[in-house]
Design a protein around this motif. Structure first.
Motif, PDB file in Angstrom:
ATOM      1  N   UNK A  39      11.582   7.673   7.161  1.00 26.41           N
ATOM      2  CA  UNK A  39      11.941   6.754   8.247  1.00 26.41           C
ATOM      3  C   UNK A  39      10.847   5.743   8.585  1.00 26.41           C
ATOM      4  N   UNK A  40       9.614   6.036   8.235  1.00 31.68           N
ATOM      5  CA  UNK A  40       8.510   5.101   8.488  1.00 31.68           C
ATOM      6  C   UNK A  40       8.170   4.305   7.228  1.00 31.68           C
ATOM      7  N   UNK A  41       9.200   3.917   6.478  1.00 34.14           N
ATOM      8  CA  UNK A  41       9.006   3.238   5.194  1.00 34.14           C
ATOM      9  C   UNK A  41       8.236   1.937   5.334  1.00 34.14           C
ATOM     10  N   UNK A  42       8.357   1.263   6.462  1.00 32.22           N
ATOM     11  CA  UNK A  42       7.614   0.013   6.652  1.00 32.22           C
ATOM     12  C   UNK A  42       6.119   0.299   6.715  1.00 32.22           C
ATOM     13  N   UNK A  43       5.755   1.379   7.393  1.00 34.68           N
ATOM     14  CA  UNK A  43       4.337   1.764   7.448  1.00 34.68           C
ATOM     15  C   UNK A  43       3.817   2.153   6.070  1.00 34.68           C
ATOM     16  N   UNK A  44       4.648   2.840   5.292  1.00 34.28           N
ATOM     17  CA  UNK A  44       4.255   3.224   3.926  1.00 34.28           C
ATOM     18  C   UNK A  44       4.005   1.966   3.091  1.00 34.28           C
ATOM     19  N   UNK A  45       4.911   0.993   3.169  1.00 34.85           N
ATOM     20  CA  UNK A  45       4.721  -0.256   2.430  1.00 34.85           C
ATOM     21  C   UNK A  45       3.468  -0.987   2.889  1.00 34.85           C
ATOM     22  N   UNK A  46       3.227  -0.989   4.187  1.00 38.59           N
ATOM     23  CA  UNK A  46       2.035  -1.663   4.719  1.00 38.59           C
ATOM     24  C   UNK A  46       0.765  -1.003   4.180  1.00 38.59           C
ATOM     25  N   UNK A  47       0.744   0.329   4.133  1.00 43.51           N
ATOM     26  CA  UNK A  47      -0.439   1.032   3.591  1.00 43.51           C
ATOM     27  C   UNK A  47      -0.610   0.736   2.102  1.00 43.51           C
ATOM     28  N   UNK A  48       0.485   0.697   1.356  1.00 44.21           N
ATOM     29  CA  UNK A  48       0.406   0.391  -0.071  1.00 44.21           C
ATOM     30  C   UNK A  48      -0.123  -1.031  -0.291  1.00 44.21           C
ATOM     31  N   UNK A  49       0.378  -1.976   0.479  1.00 47.00           N
ATOM     32  CA  UNK A  49      -0.092  -3.361   0.353  1.00 47.00           C
ATOM     33  C   UNK A  49      -1.566  -3.477   0.717  1.00 47.00           C
ATOM     34  N   UNK A  50      -1.968  -2.806   1.778  1.00 46.03           N
ATOM     35  CA  UNK A  50      -3.369  -2.842   2.200  1.00 46.03           C
ATOM     36  C   UNK A  50      -4.266  -2.252   1.110  1.00 46.03           C
ATOM     37  N   UNK A  51      -3.866  -1.125   0.528  1.00 49.47           N
ATOM     38  CA  UNK A  51      -4.650  -0.510  -0.551  1.00 49.47           C
ATOM     39  C   UNK A  51      -4.745  -1.451  -1.749  1.00 49.47           C
ATOM     40  N   UNK A  52      -3.638  -2.137  -2.075  1.00 46.79           N
ATOM     41  CA  UNK A  52      -3.626  -3.082  -3.188  1.00 46.79           C
ATOM     42  C   UNK A  52      -4.577  -4.253  -2.918  1.00 46.79           C
ATOM     43  N   UNK A 112      -7.200  -4.235  -0.885  1.00 46.01           N
ATOM     44  CA  UNK A 112      -8.581  -3.733  -0.911  1.00 46.01           C
ATOM     45  C   UNK A 112      -9.065  -3.530  -2.341  1.00 46.01           C
ATOM     46  N   UNK A 113      -8.185  -3.019  -3.188  1.00 52.45           N
ATOM     47  CA  UNK A 113      -8.547  -2.822  -4.595  1.00 52.45           C
ATOM     48  C   UNK A 113      -8.821  -4.162  -5.274  1.00 52.45           C
ATOM     49  N   UNK A 114      -7.999  -5.166  -4.986  1.00 59.36           N
ATOM     50  CA  UNK A 114      -8.210  -6.494  -5.573  1.00 59.36           C
ATOM     51  C   UNK A 114      -9.508  -7.107  -5.057  1.00 59.36           C
ATOM     52  N   UNK A 115      -9.800  -6.928  -3.771  1.00 63.27           N
ATOM     53  CA  UNK A 115     -11.045  -7.467  -3.207  1.00 63.27           C
ATOM     54  C   UNK A 115     -12.250  -6.777  -3.825  1.00 63.27           C
ATOM     55  N   UNK A 116     -12.168  -5.470  -4.007  1.00 63.32           N
ATOM     56  CA  UNK A 116     -13.275  -4.733  -4.620  1.00 63.32           C
ATOM     57  C   UNK A 116     -13.484  -5.187  -6.059  1.00 63.32           C
TER      58      UNK A 116
END
Length: 178
Positions: free
Chosen positions: A109-122, A124-128
């Motif tokens: 039910x919190x799929x939007x939060x899951x997508x937001x965390x995935x995007x944020x991780x992506x 951060x990985x690109x910035x690193x």
């Protein structure tokens, strides 16, 4: 699309800040021809069902060649109040509702939060990756690749074949959501 919330009360104009509105370096069809994507359920303006389907198909075809169609779909799914009407990423409001249900079934039910965390991780990985220097061997491979293949293109043009593949994938996803 360039028209989030057109005709909507200002209370509905609060898109999720974790998902920026997608932008393209070149104007998209929804920016140059926004009337093509304006569609409200039950609003046929005297059209027959066949004429309405033809209008929808024309909008979907335009979306299939868009370089930001995936980001547009994500944005439209996440920002339901702003995208209650119209065609967004080749989907109608009913199709987006079905896709949201599938996302909730798949990610919870919190799929939007899951997508937001995935995007944020992506991000951060690109910035690193941008700040981590290449090893000597990696730099040699990059240099060799540039010598053999030339520089990478600055932006990707979408060929008719890729447009058709995108359209096929969109339609398969929509059929699966139904």
């Amino acid at each position: 699309m360039s028209r989030p919330g057109v005709g909507q009360p200002t209370a509905y104009l609060d898109p999720d800040p974790r998902f920026p509105f997608p932008h393209s370096p070149t104007p998209t069809r929804c920016q140059t021809e926004p009337q093509m994507f304006d569609f409200t359920n039950g609003d046929r303006a005297g059209e027959t069902r066949a004429a309405t389907e033809k209008r929808l198909e024309k909008a979907r075809k335009a979306c299939s060649g868009c370089p930001i169609v995936q980001d547009c779909l994500k944005w439209a799914l996440v920002n339901k109040p702003v995208t209650r009407f119209g065609i967004w990423a080749a989907t109608t409001p009913g199709q987006r509702t079905a896709l949201r249900k599938r996302m909730a079934d798949r990610l919870g039910p919190d799929w939007i939060d899951v997508l937001a965390r995935q995007d944020q991780a992506r991000r951060e990985q690109a910035a690193a990756a941008r700040h981590t220097p290449l090893t000597v061997d990696q730099a040699r491979i990059v240099r060799l690749d540039r010598q053999v293949n030339g520089p990478m293109p600055t932006h990707r043009l979408i060929s008719p074949e890729l447009q058709q593949r995108n359209r096929t994938r969109l339609m398969a996803g929509l059929k699966a959501a139904s």
